[in-house]
Design an enzyme around this catalytic site. Structure first.
Site, PDB file in Angstrom:
ATOM      1  N   SER A 119      76.534  38.166  44.637  1.00  0.00           N
ATOM      2  CA  SER A 119      75.840  38.610  43.430  1.00  0.00           C
ATOM      3  C   SER A 119      75.616  40.112  43.425  1.00  0.00           C
ATOM      4  O   SER A 119      75.114  40.647  42.451  1.00  0.00           O
ATOM      5  CB  SER A 119      74.515  37.865  43.273  1.00  0.00           C
ATOM      6  OG  SER A 119      73.961  37.533  44.493  1.00  0.00           O
ATOM      7  N   HIS A 140      81.997  35.985  40.096  1.00  0.00           N
ATOM      8  CA  HIS A 140      80.557  35.726  40.152  1.00  0.00           C
ATOM      9  C   HIS A 140      80.115  34.740  39.071  1.00  0.00           C
ATOM     10  O   HIS A 140      80.080  35.091  37.887  1.00  0.00           O
ATOM     11  CB  HIS A 140      79.798  37.066  40.029  1.00  0.00           C
ATOM     12  CG  HIS A 140      78.318  36.927  40.179  1.00  0.00           C
ATOM     13  ND1 HIS A 140      77.427  37.745  39.540  1.00  0.00           N
ATOM     14  CD2 HIS A 140      77.578  36.054  40.894  1.00  0.00           C
ATOM     15  CE1 HIS A 140      76.195  37.368  39.857  1.00  0.00           C
ATOM     16  NE2 HIS A 140      76.262  36.357  40.669  1.00  0.00           N
ATOM     17  N   GLU A 152      81.448  36.851  35.982  1.00  0.00           N
ATOM     18  CA  GLU A 152      81.736  38.285  36.113  1.00  0.00           C
ATOM     19  C   GLU A 152      82.935  38.421  37.051  1.00  0.00           C
ATOM     20  O   GLU A 152      82.925  37.856  38.146  1.00  0.00           O
ATOM     21  CB  GLU A 152      80.567  39.017  36.768  1.00  0.00           C
ATOM     22  CG  GLU A 152      79.401  39.339  35.886  1.00  0.00           C
ATOM     23  CD  GLU A 152      78.327  40.147  36.635  1.00  0.00           C
ATOM     24  OE1 GLU A 152      77.969  41.227  36.152  1.00  0.00           O
ATOM     25  OE2 GLU A 152      77.851  39.698  37.694  1.00  0.00           O
ATOM     26  N   ASN A 190      73.127  41.328  37.549  1.00  0.00           N
ATOM     27  CA  ASN A 190      71.978  41.552  38.435  1.00  0.00           C
ATOM     28  C   ASN A 190      71.434  42.972  38.383  1.00  0.00           C
ATOM     29  O   ASN A 190      70.280  43.202  38.748  1.00  0.00           O
ATOM     30  CB  ASN A 190      72.317  41.132  39.858  1.00  0.00           C
ATOM     31  CG  ASN A 190      72.281  39.622  39.968  1.00  0.00           C
ATOM     32  OD1 ASN A 190      71.413  38.986  39.384  1.00  0.00           O
ATOM     33  ND2 ASN A 190      73.239  39.050  40.668  1.00  0.00           N
TER      34      ASN A 190
HETATM   35  N1  CAA Z   1      73.954  20.015  35.659  1.00  0.00           N
HETATM   36  C1  CAA Z   1      74.054  19.325  34.496  1.00  0.00           C
HETATM   37  N2  CAA Z   1      73.134  19.366  33.537  1.00  0.00           N
HETATM   38  C2  CAA Z   1      72.035  20.126  33.755  1.00  0.00           C
HETATM   39  C3  CAA Z   1      71.856  20.876  34.936  1.00  0.00           C
HETATM   40  C4  CAA Z   1      72.880  20.791  35.909  1.00  0.00           C
HETATM   41  N3  CAA Z   1      72.819  21.466  37.077  1.00  0.00           N
HETATM   42  N4  CAA Z   1      70.679  21.532  34.857  1.00  0.00           N
HETATM   43  C5  CAA Z   1      70.141  21.222  33.663  1.00  0.00           C
HETATM   44  N5  CAA Z   1      70.966  20.370  33.010  1.00  0.00           N
HETATM   45  C6  CAA Z   1      70.779  19.817  31.660  1.00  0.00           C
HETATM   46  C7  CAA Z   1      69.606  18.859  31.582  1.00  0.00           C
HETATM   47  O1  CAA Z   1      69.959  17.538  31.913  1.00  0.00           O
HETATM   48  C8  CAA Z   1      69.205  18.965  30.120  1.00  0.00           C
HETATM   49  O2  CAA Z   1      70.015  18.158  29.304  1.00  0.00           O
HETATM   50  P1  CAA Z   1      69.469  17.632  27.878  1.00  0.00           P
HETATM   51  O3  CAA Z   1      69.205  18.855  27.046  1.00  0.00           O
HETATM   52  O4  CAA Z   1      70.567  16.815  27.339  1.00  0.00           O
HETATM   53  O5  CAA Z   1      68.226  16.871  28.203  1.00  0.00           O
HETATM   54  C9  CAA Z   1      69.531  20.408  29.765  1.00  0.00           C
HETATM   55  O6  CAA Z   1      70.444  20.884  30.769  1.00  0.00           O
HETATM   56  C10 CAA Z   1      68.324  21.257  29.759  1.00  0.00           C
HETATM   57  O7  CAA Z   1      67.660  21.131  31.005  1.00  0.00           O
HETATM   58  P2  CAA Z   1      66.080  21.048  31.165  1.00  0.00           P
HETATM   59  O8  CAA Z   1      65.476  20.318  30.009  1.00  0.00           O
HETATM   60  O9  CAA Z   1      65.820  20.534  32.537  1.00  0.00           O
HETATM   61  O10 CAA Z   1      65.601  22.558  31.202  1.00  0.00           O
HETATM   62  P3  CAA Z   1      65.917  23.765  30.267  1.00  0.00           P
HETATM   63  O11 CAA Z   1      65.911  23.372  28.846  1.00  0.00           O
HETATM   64  O12 CAA Z   1      65.022  24.858  30.721  1.00  0.00           O
HETATM   65  O13 CAA Z   1      67.414  24.178  30.616  1.00  0.00           O
HETATM   66  C11 CAA Z   1      68.600  25.722  31.954  1.00  0.00           C
HETATM   67  C12 CAA Z   1      67.796  24.445  31.920  1.00  0.00           C
HETATM   68  C13 CAA Z   1      69.939  25.493  31.262  1.00  0.00           C
HETATM   69  C14 CAA Z   1      68.821  26.025  33.418  1.00  0.00           C
HETATM   70  C15 CAA Z   1      67.844  26.838  31.171  1.00  0.00           C
HETATM   71  O14 CAA Z   1      66.503  26.867  31.573  1.00  0.00           O
HETATM   72  C16 CAA Z   1      68.434  28.198  31.400  1.00  0.00           C
HETATM   73  O15 CAA Z   1      69.427  28.575  30.811  1.00  0.00           O
HETATM   74  N6  CAA Z   1      67.776  28.992  32.266  1.00  0.00           N
HETATM   75  C17 CAA Z   1      68.225  30.337  32.622  1.00  0.00           C
HETATM   76  C18 CAA Z   1      69.256  30.240  33.704  1.00  0.00           C
HETATM   77  C19 CAA Z   1      69.755  31.574  34.107  1.00  0.00           C
HETATM   78  O16 CAA Z   1      69.320  32.631  33.655  1.00  0.00           O
HETATM   79  N7  CAA Z   1      70.727  31.561  35.023  1.00  0.00           N
HETATM   80  C20 CAA Z   1      71.303  32.750  35.548  1.00  0.00           C
HETATM   81  C21 CAA Z   1      70.590  33.112  36.782  1.00  0.00           C
HETATM   82  S1  CAA Z   1      71.247  34.555  37.475  1.00  0.00           S
HETATM   83  C22 CAA Z   1      72.493  34.041  38.397  1.00  0.00           C
HETATM   84  O17 CAA Z   1      72.801  32.907  38.548  1.00  0.00           O
HETATM   85  C23 CAA Z   1      73.242  35.102  39.041  1.00  0.00           C
HETATM   86  C24 CAA Z   1      72.751  35.593  40.335  1.00  0.00           C
HETATM   87  O18 CAA Z   1      73.533  36.224  41.003  1.00  0.00           O
HETATM   88  C25 CAA Z   1      71.368  35.444  40.820  1.00  0.00           C
END
Ligand code: CAA
Length: 285
Positions: A119, A140, A152, A190
């Protein structure tokens, strides 16, 4: 070039997610980690993610069974010898990455492309640990990998046009969007995201607002799906700290200084969801 056989090094949340999307698109996928327990946890995460997708009709039972059958696991990195495309997704530790890339270079086919899901660490440096820097690139993915659309692509100083093209093509085959970014600390996501999370921790540290209020502020005030402290727990506080340190050391600007509270939490072993405690407490961990 679309790979025939993909290797994923690391069965943590990123490695398992990457293995899942590769296998979902029909690729034979081999996942390697140091322990059987880590592989079992990774496979468990893949199974439960598939079950969530089946529940909402985004995947059939047959597709789930076929996907799982395409993933094989091993605790031996030598088992990547047949793979023509490898993605490394181990901890954000530069020494460890240099060591495994030197090993991958010895083990994998001459034509194989070696990607890092780092990352923030320099792709140019990782590539220099191999004798094929032109075939080394950053790929990434974002967490949770099965849902997040972005990849990325990070081009090291010696990465070839062919390697970049192959990774772009594969990303598109996986149904994701590819953006090309320069090999600078934190790349694009990031470089922007981590200072925001770090600033949220400072906001807590300075007593400006509570954990819940900070998250509500950003969810309701800026329409983010998760508040920054929830997101930090989701990513892992150790990963957040490691990335802030890469930004701080690599860019030499005091504005990237990791918040002392983030450092303390990591020292305490409060790493977020994965350890059951971060800014929030997670029952059943
Ligand atoms: N696999 C399959 N389905 C999943 C899942 C997974 N791993 N995680 C969540 N879901 C599904 C759930 O089952 C749910 O489905 P329904 O809508 O049909 O019920 C849906 O996704 C939404 O999940 P939740 O209701 O549990 O929670 P949410 O509405 O908050 O969504 C999320 C979850 C998609 C993760 C959302 O919160 C989100 O987009 N969060 C931000 C994530 C983000 O910013 N990621 C980037 C991080 S930075 C990075 O990764 C890079 C790094 O280098 C650090």
């Amino acid at each position: 070039m679309v790979p025939q056989s993909v290797g994923i090094l690391g069965a943590g949340q990123m490695g398992a997610g990457i293995a899942q999307v590769m296998a979902a698109h029909g690729l034979r996928t081999r996942m390697v980690d140091v322990s059987l327990a880590a592989l079992e946890r990774g496979l468990g995460a893949i199974r439960s993610s598939c079950e969530r997708l089946v529940k909402k009709d985004a995947m059939s039972e047959v597709q789930k069974t076929e996907l799982l059958a395409r993933i094989t696991t091993s605790t031996h990195i030598q088992d990547f010898k047949e793979c023509d495309f490898v993605v490394e997704a181990i901890a954000e530790n530069v020494e460890l990455k240099l060591k495994v890339f030197a090993q991958l270079d010895e083990i994998c086919q001459k034509s194989a492309i070696l990607c890092s899901n780092t990352s923030s660490i320099s792709i140019t440096k990782i590539a220099a640990a191999t004798k094929r820097p032109q075939q080394v690139i950053g790929m990434h993915f974002m967490n949770p990998v099965p849902l997040m659309k972005l990849v990325e692509g990070i081009r090291g100083l010696q990465t070839s046009d062919e390697t970049l093209k192959a990774v772009r093509t594969l990303t598109e085959e996986l149904g994701k969007e590819f953006i090309e970014v320069k090999d600078m600390p934190g790349f694009a996501v990031n470089r922007i995201l981590m200072p925001m999370i770090n600033e949220a921790v400072y906001t807590l540290f300075e007593g400006i607002a509570s954990v819940a209020a900070i998250d509500q502020a950003m969810k309701l005030g800026t329409n983010q799906p998760m508040g920054p402290l929830t997101l930090a727990d989701f990513i892992g506080l150790d990963t957040c700290l490691a990335i802030m340190n890469v930004l701080y050391d690599g860019l030499g600007d005091s504005k990237y200084r990791p918040c002392p509270l983030l450092v303390k939490y990591v020292e305490a072993g409060w790493l977020g969801r994965k350890t059951g405690r971060g800014f929030y407490v997670y029952e059943g961990k």
